[in-house]
Every structure is written in C-alpha cells, then in structure tokens.
Write an enzyme that holds these catalytic residues in place. Structure first.
Site, PDB file in Angstrom:
ATOM      1  N   CYS A   1       6.751  30.356 -21.415  1.00  0.00           N
ATOM      2  CA  CYS A   1       6.838  31.020 -22.708  1.00  0.00           C
ATOM      3  C   CYS A   1       7.403  32.435 -22.521  1.00  0.00           C
ATOM      4  O   CYS A   1       7.194  33.067 -21.481  1.00  0.00           O
ATOM      5  CB  CYS A   1       5.464  31.094 -23.364  1.00  0.00           C
ATOM      6  SG  CYS A   1       5.504  31.807 -25.034  1.00  0.00           S
TER       7      CYS A   1
ATOM      8  N   ASP B   1       6.353  34.971 -23.877  1.00  0.00           N
ATOM      9  CA  ASP B   1       5.241  35.919 -24.032  1.00  0.00           C
ATOM     10  C   ASP B   1       5.211  36.929 -22.876  1.00  0.00           C
ATOM     11  O   ASP B   1       5.230  36.545 -21.704  1.00  0.00           O
ATOM     12  CB  ASP B   1       3.919  35.121 -24.076  1.00  0.00           C
ATOM     13  CG  ASP B   1       2.760  35.982 -24.566  1.00  0.00           C
ATOM     14  OD1 ASP B   1       2.484  37.026 -23.938  1.00  0.00           O
ATOM     15  OD2 ASP B   1       2.118  35.611 -25.561  1.00  0.00           O
TER      16      ASP B   1
ATOM     17  N   ARG C   1       2.987  38.505 -21.636  1.00  0.00           N
ATOM     18  CA  ARG C   1       1.790  38.486 -20.787  1.00  0.00           C
ATOM     19  C   ARG C   1       1.832  37.386 -19.734  1.00  0.00           C
ATOM     20  O   ARG C   1       0.866  37.216 -18.978  1.00  0.00           O
ATOM     21  CB  ARG C   1       0.546  38.323 -21.672  1.00  0.00           C
ATOM     22  CG  ARG C   1       0.354  39.471 -22.641  1.00  0.00           C
ATOM     23  CD  ARG C   1      -0.630  39.123 -23.743  1.00  0.00           C
ATOM     24  NE  ARG C   1      -0.109  38.089 -24.638  1.00  0.00           N
ATOM     25  CZ  ARG C   1      -0.758  37.602 -25.690  1.00  0.00           C
ATOM     26  NH1 ARG C   1      -1.963  38.063 -25.979  1.00  0.00           N
ATOM     27  NH2 ARG C   1      -0.221  36.673 -26.460  1.00  0.00           N
TER      28      ARG C   1
ATOM     29  N   HIS D   1       0.654  28.499 -22.094  1.00  0.00           N
ATOM     30  CA  HIS D   1      -0.509  29.374 -21.966  1.00  0.00           C
ATOM     31  C   HIS D   1      -1.406  29.254 -23.191  1.00  0.00           C
ATOM     32  O   HIS D   1      -0.935  28.980 -24.301  1.00  0.00           O
ATOM     33  CB  HIS D   1      -0.073  30.834 -21.749  1.00  0.00           C
ATOM     34  CG  HIS D   1       0.644  31.459 -22.911  1.00  0.00           C
ATOM     35  ND1 HIS D   1       0.024  32.356 -23.752  1.00  0.00           N
ATOM     36  CD2 HIS D   1       1.896  31.301 -23.394  1.00  0.00           C
ATOM     37  CE1 HIS D   1       0.897  32.735 -24.683  1.00  0.00           C
ATOM     38  NE2 HIS D   1       2.030  32.103 -24.497  1.00  0.00           N
TER      39      HIS D   1
ATOM     40  N   CYS E   1      -1.193  31.025 -27.202  1.00  0.00           N
ATOM     41  CA  CYS E   1       0.248  31.153 -27.446  1.00  0.00           C
ATOM     42  C   CYS E   1       0.508  31.376 -28.947  1.00  0.00           C
ATOM     43  O   CYS E   1       0.126  30.553 -29.783  1.00  0.00           O
ATOM     44  CB  CYS E   1       0.970  29.898 -26.971  1.00  0.00           C
ATOM     45  SG  CYS E   1       2.764  29.993 -27.192  1.00  0.00           S
TER      46      CYS E   1
HETATM   47 CO    CO Z   1       3.438  31.728 -25.907  1.00  0.00          CO
END
Ligand code: CO
Length: 219
Positions: free
Chosen positions: A42, A44, A46, A98, A101
């Site tokens: 992803c 993302d 993080r 994750h 998400c």
């Molecule tokens: Co995500």
C-alpha cells in the site's frame, strides 16, 4: 521550503553515514541491482517496505498503490512485475497489505472520495465475493480488518494468475508468491499462509488460507 531543506540535509547525513560504514556501498549499488524480492504494498506512508523488513537499498524491488491492488489491466503494476520477474529474476513476490488501511476502509464504508473510489471498487468486489465470511464476524472494525486480509489474498491470486508469473512457472523459474499483512499498531508482519510456487498449488493454498481465516473468526 524549510521542510524540504531538512530532507536534503537528512539525505546528506544519511549518505555520509553509509559511506563511512562502507566506502564502496554506492559504487557497488550503482553498477547493478540484484533484489530477491518484489514488494507490492500500500502507498500508506506508515508501511515502508525497506524499513519494516530491514532490507537495505538494492534488496527489494517495490510497487505501491492505494490498498495494494493488483489489476490485470494495470500496465504500471504489470510492468513492474514483468521487469522484476523476467529481468531481475526475483525469487519472491510479496503482496503486503496492512490493518487500518484507509483505502480498504473507504471501500468498506462505500465512501465517495472521487476518482479513487473507482480504484477502490476492486476492494469492494473482494468484499462482495466474501460477503458471508465477513458477515460471520462481529463488529465493524473486525469486519474491515478481515476485508484487509481477504484483499491481500485476492491480490496475491491476481499476481499468480498474470501471464508473467504463469510463464515463469511454466519455464521452471523459481518464484513464490506470498500474502502478508502488516500491523500499524505493533509493527509486525503476519503471514496469511498463502504461499504459492506452482500453478498446481494455487487452488489448494487459496482454500487453505480462506479456511484459516474462517477458523480464526469462529474463535
Ligand atoms: Co493502506
């Protein structure tokens, strides 16, 4: 502007530190890359592939998009995969989703976020496909987390069914597809137990991974 200067300063410091530890690090890396892994994760912020797996530059080839989706007609993702498999000869493709998400949650809640809602439609398709399995769980957050897991499994299946991976297996190239999920809350990766390294394993491994999720939900 100040923030960007900070990034450049950080970079200078990082490069100096790496060179101090290994004077030939960048010279060697500039000549070639031989990553063993392709990471599909992803976007993302993080979930940075290198940091969470402890792999330095050069070790992991990366493709990231919102909600780690593998679509059969996505030329970007397919091109990354083809280069990784055919040219770099990676041994493993890891699809890593994750928990927590935002993309999966938006899909789950049917939020209209504009253009991206079309992209997230693929996650909604996963939800519809596994409606019964998701409905069997109590609690909205838990249902959404299950969708995060199911999305990884389905995207790993999509990877396995590409012409790229199928052709690699056909010519006997060593290549395994893995399904992982990362926890934002504890920093830990969990293996969703779907590792496929041959077409003949696909159906059995997929069913076993789903079965494992069912068992978990009935606890
Ligand atoms: Co995500």
């Amino acid at each position: 502007m100040r923030l960007l200067k900070e990034l450049i300063d950080n970079n200078r410091e990082w490069a100096a530190g790496v060179t101090a530890r290994d004077p030939s690090f960048f010279k060697n890396l500039a000549e070639q890359q031989t990553p063993k892994y392709l990471w599909i994760g992803c976007s993302d912020s993080r979930v940075p592939a290198n940091q969470i797996t402890g792999i330095p530059p050069g070790g992991i080839f990366v493709h990231r998009n919102v909600a780690n989706i593998v679509v059969h007609t996505d030329l970007n993702c397919l091109s990354v995969m083809q280069f990784a498999v055919d040219v770099l000869k990676v041994k493993h493709i890891i699809v890593c989703g994750h928990y927590g998400c935002g993309g999966v949650r938006a899909a789950w809640q049917n939020q209209n976020l504009g253009l991206i809602s079309n992209w997230l439609r693929h996650v909604q398709d996963v939800g519809h496909k596994h409606r019964a399995l998701i409905d069997s769980i109590e609690g909205d957050d838990a249902k959404c987390e299950r969708l995060c897991e199911l999305n990884v499994i389905e995207q790993a299946i999509n990877v396995s069914q590409t012409t790229i991976v199928q052709a690699a297996w056909e010519r006997g190239q060593e290549l395994a597809v893995h399904s992982w999920i990362y926890g934002l809350a504890d920093g830990l990766i969990k293996d969703l137990k779907m590792c496929v390294s041959a077409p003949s394993e696909l159906a059995r491994t997929y069913n076993a991974a789903l079965e494992s999720l069912c068992t978990k939900s009935s606890k």
